[in-house]
Each structure stands twice: as structure tokens, then as C-alpha cells.
Design an enzyme around this catalytic site. Structure first.
Site, PDB file in Angstrom:
ATOM      1  N   GLY A 140       1.205  -0.642   0.036  1.00  0.00           N
ATOM      2  CA  GLY A 140       0.305   0.292   0.037  1.00  0.00           C
ATOM      3  C   GLY A 140       1.135   0.925  -0.348  1.00  0.00           C
ATOM      4  N   GLY A 199       0.641   6.307  -0.337  1.00  0.00           N
ATOM      5  CA  GLY A 199       0.233   7.041  -0.979  1.00  0.00           C
ATOM      6  C   GLY A 199       0.957   7.833  -0.778  1.00  0.00           C
ATOM      7  N   THR A 200       0.150   8.937  -0.472  1.00  0.00           N
ATOM      8  CA  THR A 200       1.408  10.834  -1.238  1.00  0.00           C
ATOM      9  C   THR A 200       2.015  10.408  -0.227  1.00  0.00           C
ATOM     10  OG1 THR A 200      -1.087  11.377  -1.143  1.00  0.00           O
ATOM     11  CG2 THR A 200       1.370  13.314  -1.252  1.00  0.00           C
ATOM     12  N   GLY A 253       3.957   8.470   2.591  1.00  0.00           N
ATOM     13  CA  GLY A 253       5.057   7.468   2.501  1.00  0.00           C
ATOM     14  C   GLY A 253       4.039   6.019   1.915  1.00  0.00           C
ATOM     15  N   VAL A 287       3.967   1.709   1.848  1.00  0.00           N
ATOM     16  CA  VAL A 287       3.744   0.760   2.966  1.00  0.00           C
ATOM     17  C   VAL A 287       4.243  -0.776   2.766  1.00  0.00           C
ATOM     18  CG1 VAL A 287       1.696  -0.655   4.768  1.00  0.00           C
ATOM     19  CG2 VAL A 287       1.713   1.672   4.418  1.00  0.00           C
ATOM     20  N   LYS A 344       6.240   1.267   7.389  1.00  0.00           N
ATOM     21  CA  LYS A 344       5.963   2.256   6.702  1.00  0.00           C
ATOM     22  C   LYS A 344       6.945   2.612   6.258  1.00  0.00           C
ATOM     23  CE  LYS A 344       2.708   6.445   6.853  1.00  0.00           C
ATOM     24  NZ  LYS A 344       1.653   7.243   7.935  1.00  0.00           N
ATOM     25  N   ASP A 361      -9.094  11.410  10.365  1.00  0.00           N
ATOM     26  CA  ASP A 361      -9.053  10.541   9.267  1.00  0.00           C
ATOM     27  C   ASP A 361      -9.813   8.964   9.919  1.00  0.00           C
ATOM     28  OD1 ASP A 361      -8.962  10.260   7.057  1.00  0.00           O
ATOM     29  OD2 ASP A 361      -7.058   9.584   6.614  1.00  0.00           O
TER      30      ASP A 361
END
Length: 322
Positions: free
Chosen positions: A11, A13-14, A16, A18, A33, A126
Site C-alpha cells: 500500500g 499514499g502521498t 509514504g 507500506v 511504513k 481520519d
């Protein structure tokens, strides 16, 4: 990082990426991460909000455990316990409404984690099914752990915060209306949305824009009025929002087949006025979650404070176990 092998990206995102990895020292899997930003020193690392929240909140069985922080070649790595699933994936696999005893158990675990976080001075900002990791392959035997504290803030911190927080569907009315003074009640709204989705078996407020999101919410709970939530009414007027009046039947109408206790908890979590929204402590004391607590037995609270994380990181250099 030499102790971790077989890294596999799972996985990202912006900020980092994973990885799933194997701990060659202790055995078993971990989640790593890796932050994309380069860091020249531990002092820079300590400026990250996620570092602050993860190291200041004592360990708890329903918050994902941080095992190690490693700074290597200017890359900061968070090493977490590994959990194979998240609540969203299990909800999709379940297909349809979740039995209320299972919903009670999931919510009891989630509220335990939130209560611990709020009690120690942080709110998540979040909260959503993707950020609720799960041990277990089905909702019937799930063990929930809150993860991804990258957006977390201290309850006592001062606004303004960044505007874009949480996936839109779980965003509270005060955030959607751009209040400058939101706090831990925003987490409780998101928890209420998760509960409603479990009971209903589908998204309850799948907004396509911020205005549409507000429309879907107010169609159920009604718009803010000066006698029910004066700040909300003021914020709507300031933005020139005149949303059509919906049914306003209340949050309990989302789950007509639920028990009275579950409907009451849903109503208290999805109160449009954040000051009237149930706290995690109050929700845990509700009849609905009292039943879940009785089924689950006494919680095994792990409480290990990290009082001086800066000194700890400075003394360990390349890696810190927290």
C-alpha cells in the site's frame, strides 16, 4: 533495517509506502511504513505529527502497536505489528447488513481505542474503515486496531488545522462547514457513520462533493438551526448554503431494524451539534456497548508511557524501540 527481509509493497499514499516484511530476529510478519520525505536528523523526524502521536499515546490493545522507529540513509521507517485485513475489506466480503451482536463487538473495540486516544490528548481526524486494521478473516471474530495517525492532532492544539481531513464520507458536519474549532467529536461522528454502515451493509453518506455530502447528512438529521447548533447555522449562512430540507427523521431511521439501544447510540453519535455528540466514554457506557463489554470480558489494557522520546531517540541513533 537488516533484520527485516522479504519486503513486499502492500500500500501507499502521498506521504509514504507500506511494506509487508519478515522480522528475522523475532520471526513473524511486520508492516513497515517508509516516509517519502528525506530526514537529516532525529530532530527533523520528531517534527512529524505521526511520531508525536504514536510515541505519546500509551500502548493499547485497540491501537496498532509501533514496534520500532528506524532512521537509515535519511529514510524514516515506522515498524508496526502486522495485521492482514482492514474493516473495509471484511465489510465488502460480508456483503449485506452485519448482525447486531457483531456490530456491538466491533464498536466496543473501536470506542475503547478512541477513548484511550482522546483521554491521552489526541484525536484521529481520519477515521474510516480502511484505517481500522483487523486480525481475523471475518467480522464474526474480528479484533480491531486503529491505525494511520498521520492526521492526528492534540486535543489542546490550536486551530487552524488543514482543511482536508478524512475521506469525505466520514467527515463530520463541522469539518464540512469549515469550522475552525473542531476537535475529538469529529472522531465520534466518523465512528457513528461506521456503525451505521455495518448495520445497513452499505455506505450511508456517499457524497460526491462537499455540498452533496452536507445534503445527504441533513436529509437524515436535519439542518442546523440557531436553537440546535447556532455555529452550524452561522457557518451555513456565511457560505451562502441553502440546502433543501430533507426528511429529518433522525439517525435512528438509518437502521430501522436495529434494537432501541443501538438506535439510541447511533442518534447520539450522529448528533449534528458536536457539543451534543456522545463522547467515547459516554458511548461505552451506553446500554448497547455495555452488552458488548459483557460479551468481550475484561479488556487487557497495555499502558507503557514513553515520557522522554527525544532523549530515547537521541541515545539510540539508528533505531528506537518504543
Amino acid at each position: 533495517m537488516n533484520r527485516y527481509s522479504d519486503l513486499r509493497e502492500i500500500g501507499g499514499g502521498t506521504f509514504g509506502v507500506v511494506y509487508e516484511a519478515t522480522d528475522t530476529h523475532k520471526g513473524g510478519k511486520v508492516a513497515i511504513k517508509r516516509i517519502k520525505q528525506a530526514f537529516a536528523s532525529w530532530k527533523e523526524c520528531l517534527s512529524l505529527r505521526e511520531v508525536a502521536s504514536l510515541t505519546k499515546i500509551p500502548k493499547h490493545p485497540h491501537i496498532v502497536r509501533l514496534r520500532q522507529l528506524i532512521l537509515e540513509n535519511k529514510c524514516l521507517n515506522f515498524v508496526f505489528e502486522y495485521l492482514p485485513n482492514d474493516l473495509l475489506r471484511l465489510m465488502r466480503a460480508h456483503k449485506g447488513p452485519v448482525p447486531e451482536p457483531t456490530v456491538r463487538r466491533v464498536m466496543w473495540q473501536l470506542l475503547q481505542g478512541l477513548h484511550h486516544m482522546h483521554r491521552h490528548g489526541f484525536f484521529h481526524r481520519d477515521l474510516k474503515p480502511e484505517n481500522l486494521l483487523c486480525a481475523g478473516e471475518s467480522l464474526d471474530a474480528v479484533d480491531i486496531k486503529i491505525c494511520d495517525l498521520g492526521q492526528a492532532r492534540e486535543v489542546r492544539s490550536r486551530p487552524p488545522y488543514t482543511e482536508y481531513v478524512s475521506t469525505r464520507w466520514y467527515r463530520s458536519p463541522e469539518i464540512l462547514l469549515r469550522s475552525r474549532h473542531y476537535n475529538s467529536p469529529a472522531d465520534m461522528w466518523a465512528a457513528g457513520v461506521v456503525m451505521a454502515e455495518l448495520l445497513l451493509g452499505r455506505p450511508v453518506f456517499p457524497g460526491t462533493s462537499e455540498v452533496n455530502q452536507l445534503y445527504l447528512i441533513m436529509d437524515v438529521v436535519g439542518p442546523p438551526a440557531h436553537d440546535s447548533w447556532s455555529e452550524g447555522a452561522r457557518l451555513m449562512a456565511a457560505q451562502g448554503l441553502t440546502l433543501p430540507r430533507g426528511s429529518g427523521l433522525g439517525a435512528a431511521s438509518l437502521a430501522p431494524d436495529a434494537s432501541p439501544a443501538a438506535k439510541l447510540l447511533l442518534t447520539e453519535l450522529l448528533a449534528i451539534n458536536p457539543q451534543r455528540r456522545a463522547t467515547a466514554a459516554a458511548a461505552l457506557a451506553s446500554e448497547c456497548d455495555a452488552e458488548a463489554a459483557a460479551e468481550a470480558g475484561p479488556a487487557a489494557h497495555l499502558s507503557v508511557d514513553t515520557d522522554n522520546i527525544e532523549a530515547l531517540l537521541g541515545s539510540l541513533g539508528q533505531g528506537a524501540v518504543v
